[in-house]
Design a protein around this motif. Structure first.
Motif, PDB file in Angstrom:
ATOM      1  N   ARG A  44     -24.928 -60.475  -8.399  1.00 45.31           N
ATOM      2  CA  ARG A  44     -24.236 -59.197  -8.591  1.00 45.31           C
ATOM      3  C   ARG A  44     -23.522 -59.164  -9.947  1.00 45.31           C
ATOM      4  O   ARG A  44     -23.491 -58.143 -10.615  1.00 45.31           O
ATOM      5  N   TRP A  45     -22.959 -60.307 -10.385  1.00 50.85           N
ATOM      6  CA  TRP A  45     -22.331 -60.364 -11.712  1.00 50.85           C
ATOM      7  C   TRP A  45     -23.365 -60.112 -12.807  1.00 50.85           C
ATOM      8  O   TRP A  45     -23.050 -59.574 -13.857  1.00 50.85           O
ATOM      9  N   THR A  47     -26.386 -58.284 -12.322  1.00 50.70           N
ATOM     10  CA  THR A  47     -26.980 -56.954 -12.225  1.00 50.70           C
ATOM     11  C   THR A  47     -25.970 -55.822 -12.329  1.00 50.70           C
ATOM     12  O   THR A  47     -26.195 -54.856 -13.039  1.00 50.70           O
ATOM     13  N   GLN A  48     -24.858 -55.933 -11.611  1.00 53.87           N
ATOM     14  CA  GLN A  48     -23.872 -54.857 -11.598  1.00 53.87           C
ATOM     15  C   GLN A  48     -22.687 -55.137 -12.506  1.00 53.87           C
ATOM     16  O   GLN A  48     -22.020 -54.214 -12.957  1.00 53.87           O
ATOM     17  N   ARG A  50     -18.888 -56.742 -13.676  1.00 53.24           N
ATOM     18  CA  ARG A  50     -17.519 -56.507 -13.217  1.00 53.24           C
ATOM     19  C   ARG A  50     -16.786 -55.772 -14.321  1.00 53.24           C
ATOM     20  O   ARG A  50     -17.147 -55.862 -15.485  1.00 53.24           O
ATOM     21  N   LEU A  57     -17.420 -52.744 -18.818  1.00 46.68           N
ATOM     22  CA  LEU A  57     -18.318 -53.416 -17.892  1.00 46.68           C
ATOM     23  C   LEU A  57     -18.798 -54.715 -18.533  1.00 46.68           C
ATOM     24  O   LEU A  57     -19.280 -54.720 -19.667  1.00 46.68           O
ATOM     25  N   ARG A  59     -21.158 -58.257 -17.847  1.00 45.01           N
ATOM     26  CA  ARG A  59     -22.173 -58.904 -17.017  1.00 45.01           C
ATOM     27  C   ARG A  59     -22.340 -60.358 -17.435  1.00 45.01           C
ATOM     28  O   ARG A  59     -22.205 -60.688 -18.606  1.00 45.01           O
TER      29      ARG A  59
END
Length: 85
Positions: A44-45, A47-48, A50, A57, A59
């Motif tokens: 998730r870190w 692809t999406q 933080r 944003l 990644r």
């Protein structure tokens, strides 16, 4: 050469053969990190990302491995530093 837009957009890149040699699959990286986040959290870190303290944003940077995506402890530390900015 990596551009600022590649880093901010989360596009992966390599920084040379030495760095790629230190990379491990994301699931293995998850087991090595403090707090033992799940492999899903590490993915998730990537692809999406933080949101950093400044609202950007961020990644986790990865490289392409023969069996998927990988990263390193060094990239994880840089990810944490960028979250602080």
């Amino acid at each position: 050469m990596t551009t600022a837009s590649q880093v901010s957009s989360g596009e992966s890149h390599t920084r040379g053969d030495d760095d790629q040699m230190q990379c491990v699959p994301l699931a293995s990286l998850a087991r090595m990190l403090p707090g033992k986040p799940s492999a899903s959290t590490v993915r998730r870190w990537v692809t999406q990302g933080r949101t950093s303290q400044s609202g950007k944003l961020v990644r986790l940077e990865t490289v392409r491995l023969t069996n998927g995506r990988g990263s390193s402890i060094e990239r994880y530390k840089e990810f944490l530093q960028r979250l602080q900015d």
